[in-house]
Design an enzyme around this catalytic site. Structure first.
Site, PDB file in Angstrom:
ATOM      1  N   GLU A 295       0.829  -1.200   0.000  1.00  0.00           N
ATOM      2  CA  GLU A 295       0.000   0.000   0.000  1.00  0.00           C
ATOM      3  C   GLU A 295       0.867   1.255   0.000  1.00  0.00           C
ATOM      4  OE1 GLU A 295      -4.079  -1.621   1.951  1.00  0.00           O
ATOM      5  OE2 GLU A 295      -2.582  -0.941   3.348  1.00  0.00           O
TER       6      GLU A 295
ATOM      7  N   CYS B 275       3.653   8.393   1.359  1.00  0.00           N
ATOM      8  CA  CYS B 275       4.148   7.416   2.325  1.00  0.00           C
ATOM      9  C   CYS B 275       4.341   6.105   1.572  1.00  0.00           C
ATOM     10  CB  CYS B 275       3.116   7.274   3.443  1.00  0.00           C
ATOM     11  SG  CYS B 275       3.572   6.073   4.690  1.00  0.00           S
TER      12      CYS B 275
ATOM     13  N   CYS C 227       6.269  -7.161   7.163  1.00  0.00           N
ATOM     14  CA  CYS C 227       7.440  -6.760   7.948  1.00  0.00           C
ATOM     15  C   CYS C 227       7.840  -7.946   8.810  1.00  0.00           C
ATOM     16  CB  CYS C 227       7.092  -5.546   8.825  1.00  0.00           C
ATOM     17  SG  CYS C 227       8.497  -4.871   9.723  1.00  0.00           S
TER      18      CYS C 227
ATOM     19  N   CYS D 252       6.067  -5.514  15.862  1.00  0.00           N
ATOM     20  CA  CYS D 252       5.634  -4.510  16.832  1.00  0.00           C
ATOM     21  C   CYS D 252       4.155  -4.765  17.126  1.00  0.00           C
ATOM     22  CB  CYS D 252       5.856  -3.108  16.285  1.00  0.00           C
ATOM     23  SG  CYS D 252       7.579  -2.844  15.824  1.00  0.00           S
TER      24      CYS D 252
ATOM     25  N   CYS E 253       1.200  -2.609  15.605  1.00  0.00           N
ATOM     26  CA  CYS E 253       1.239  -2.284  14.174  1.00  0.00           C
ATOM     27  C   CYS E 253       0.565  -3.377  13.350  1.00  0.00           C
ATOM     28  CB  CYS E 253       2.700  -2.125  13.740  1.00  0.00           C
ATOM     29  SG  CYS E 253       2.901  -1.931  11.965  1.00  0.00           S
TER      30      CYS E 253
ATOM     31  N   GLY F 142       6.826  -2.225   6.177  1.00  0.00           N
ATOM     32  CA  GLY F 142       8.190  -2.739   6.165  1.00  0.00           C
ATOM     33  C   GLY F 142       9.200  -1.911   6.930  1.00  0.00           C
ATOM     34  N   GLU F 143      10.347  -2.546   7.195  1.00  0.00           N
ATOM     35  CA  GLU F 143      11.446  -1.879   7.894  1.00  0.00           C
ATOM     36  C   GLU F 143      12.494  -1.514   6.837  1.00  0.00           C
ATOM     37  OE1 GLU F 143      12.522  -0.591  10.898  1.00  0.00           O
ATOM     38  OE2 GLU F 143      14.188  -0.174   9.560  1.00  0.00           O
TER      39      GLU F 143
ATOM     40  N   SER G 283      11.976   6.172   8.251  1.00  0.00           N
ATOM     41  CA  SER G 283      11.611   5.812   9.623  1.00  0.00           C
ATOM     42  C   SER G 283      12.064   4.394   9.917  1.00  0.00           C
ATOM     43  CB  SER G 283      10.093   5.914   9.794  1.00  0.00           C
ATOM     44  OG  SER G 283       9.703   5.408  11.054  1.00  0.00           O
TER      45      SER G 283
ATOM     46  N   SER H  14      11.193   5.070  15.549  1.00  0.00           N
ATOM     47  CA  SER H  14       9.992   4.642  16.264  1.00  0.00           C
ATOM     48  C   SER H  14      10.381   4.328  17.701  1.00  0.00           C
ATOM     49  CB  SER H  14       9.401   3.406  15.585  1.00  0.00           C
ATOM     50  OG  SER H  14       8.977   3.748  14.288  1.00  0.00           O
ATOM     51  N   PHE H  15      10.289   5.303  18.558  1.00  0.00           N
ATOM     52  CA  PHE H  15      10.808   5.164  19.920  1.00  0.00           C
ATOM     53  C   PHE H  15       9.767   4.491  20.823  1.00  0.00           C
ATOM     54  CE2 PHE H  15      13.129   6.755  23.705  1.00  0.00           C
ATOM     55  CZ  PHE H  15      14.378   6.311  23.324  1.00  0.00           C
TER      56      PHE H  15
ATOM     57  N   ASN I 253      -3.623   4.478  16.000  1.00  0.00           N
ATOM     58  CA  ASN I 253      -4.666   4.200  15.014  1.00  0.00           C
ATOM     59  C   ASN I 253      -5.102   2.754  15.173  1.00  0.00           C
ATOM     60  OD1 ASN I 253      -4.609   6.780  13.687  1.00  0.00           O
ATOM     61  ND2 ASN I 253      -2.602   6.185  12.909  1.00  0.00           N
TER      62      ASN I 253
ATOM     63  N   CYS J  42      -1.325   5.773   9.666  1.00  0.00           N
ATOM     64  CA  CYS J  42      -0.093   5.123  10.126  1.00  0.00           C
ATOM     65  C   CYS J  42      -0.362   3.793  10.798  1.00  0.00           C
ATOM     66  CB  CYS J  42       0.499   5.972  11.236  1.00  0.00           C
ATOM     67  SG  CYS J  42       1.859   6.896  10.765  1.00  0.00           S
TER      68      CYS J  42
END
Ligand code: SAH
Ligand code: SF4
Length: 393
Positions: free
Chosen positions: A116, A129, A136, A140, A143, A195-196, A227, A249-250, A326, A369
């Site tokens: 996407e 974006c 991924c 997380c 996510c 993805g990372e 990111s 992404s803390f 979200n 997000c």
């Protein structure tokens, strides 16, 4: 019946199309790669650099897909190109437009996978974006993408292709002879889709170099933000080999909480991550690191968390982007209350940091997000698996 897609957490590699005997896609080749391919196809070496320059401009400046339109090349040469090469983008399967103008494209890539891409128009900019992987490998717990089991790295063509698809849809390729328009609909890129990106570093780097090339799409490195969840050994390369902005992404202020939210923290805990960020080349007040912080009710949103966050990042030129969580179907968390988010932001702001609260965009089309996940992806984790990973069962 098509064969079922394998369910695996490993990154799949697919044979490149040209290895299967098809034409070679010029999209996604570096300038050197294109030069080598043209020479291989019979272009005399002394002409190759010039031909690359010409073809590059047609593809990335003018958005041309048909060799016959490359009118500054000889007819025979164009015919040769059409025989040996193609200019191919991933296929747009669906395009949705949100009430707030956000656009979401579902894009199909080789192997039948889908990713996407989201376009977010704002008053002073338009941000695309883009995704770097199908799914991924990281998990997380907040996510949606992290619940998708099937993963593969995107190729350079598939990454830069997302930008070209958006420019097609926005009608943003220049028209010869028209006055130069300095306001761009697609002015910024964030690698914040699926993805990372630092697990697919070389392809992301080469795609961003194509996007930044001054004879093509020509986006400034300062308008690109990558990111990462915190792949510590690859962080410095982002500055030295791409030069774009970095976002991290803390999401938590103790290792105990971050281990659950961003499990890569078990490998590279907060202290290691902060060391890598302090050492990020080129860091300054005009080039700050963005700390992304998703607001999860009762999990990471206390005043104490805000104060700890300020202490941890001391000395790093930074801004803190607060992201209201979200929600997605089956998510094991809820969004912090607005009053809590504002109180959290206030503590950070008073400590001297910009602390914008990110407005959720495109929620009605699941484009916000962390909501991205290809709808046709069948290998879903169950709610029980998601809850177990979040330590809630
Ligand atoms: N893999 C990279 C980039 C993609 S995610 C990374 O993790 O940084 C882009 C941002 O969206 C990250 O900060 C991520 O933590 C955040 N995010 C993921 N899921 C979310 C959700 N459901 N709500 C709000 N933000 C989310
Ligand atoms: Fe992957 Fe980023 Fe989602 Fe984590 S937040 S699962 S790293 S896409």
């Amino acid at each position: 019946m098509p064969a079922k897609a394998p369910i695996t957490q490993d990154v799949l590699t697919i044979p490149r199309r040209e290895e299967a005997g098809g034409p070679l896609n010029l999209v996604g080749l570096t300038r050197d790669g294109m030069r080598a391919a043209l020479i291989e196809a019979g272009t005399p070496e002394r002409q190759a650099k010039m031909r690359v320059g010409q073809i590059w401009q047609w593809i990335y400046h003018w958005g041309v897909r048909d060799f016959a339109r490359m009118t500054n090349l000889a007819k025979d040469y164009r015919a040769m190109l059409a025989e040996r090469f193609e200019i191919a983008l991933p296929e747009v399967v669906t395009r949705q437009v949100s009430e707030d103008g956000t656009r979401k494209y579902l894009v199909r890539i080789a192997g039948g996978h889908e990713v996407e891409v989201v376009y977010i128009p704002e008053e002073d900019r338009g941000t695309l974006c883009i995704s770097s992987q199908v799914g991924c490998t990281l998990t997380c717990t907040f996510c949606h993408t992290g619940t998708q089991k099937l993963v593969r790295n995107l190729t350079v063509a598939e990454i830069v292709g997302q930008i070209m698809i958006a420019r097609d849809d926005l009608g943003e390729w220049p028209v010869p002879g028209a006055p130069k328009d300095e306001t761009r609909l697609l002015s910024n890129i964030v690698l914040m889709g699926m993805g990372e990106p630092l697990y697919n570093f070389e392809n992301v780097r080469d795609a961003m170099r194509i996007a930044m090339d001054p004879e093509g799409i020509s986006l400034s490195r300062r308008r690109i933000t990558l990111s990462t969840s915190g792949v510590v050994p690859e962080i410095a390369r982002t500055a030295t080999e791409i030069g774009c902005n970095l976002a991290v992404s803390f999401h938590a202020t103790t290792d105990a909480v971050r281990d659950v939210l961003v499990p890569i923290n078990k490998r590279w805990p907060i202290a290691d991550l902060l060391d890598a960020l302090r050492a990020y080349p080129g860091l300054s007040n005009s080039e700050r690191i963005t700390f992304e912080y998703v607001m999860l009710k009762g999990v990471n949103d206390s005043d104490e968390d805000a104060r700890r966050l300020v202490r941890l990042i001391k000395g790093i030129p930074a801004k803190i982007n607060l992201i209201p969580f979200n929600e997605w179907p089956g998510a094991p968390y809820v969004r912090s209350d607005w009053s809590r988010i504002r109180a959290f932001a206030d503590i950070i702001y008073k400590a001297g940091y910009a602390s914008p609260i990110r407005t959720p965009r495109g929620e009605d089309i699941m484009a916000a997000c962390g909501q991205l996940k290809s709808a046709t992806e069948r290998a879903r984790k169950t709610r029980a698996e998601i809850a177990a990973e979040a330590g809630l069962s």
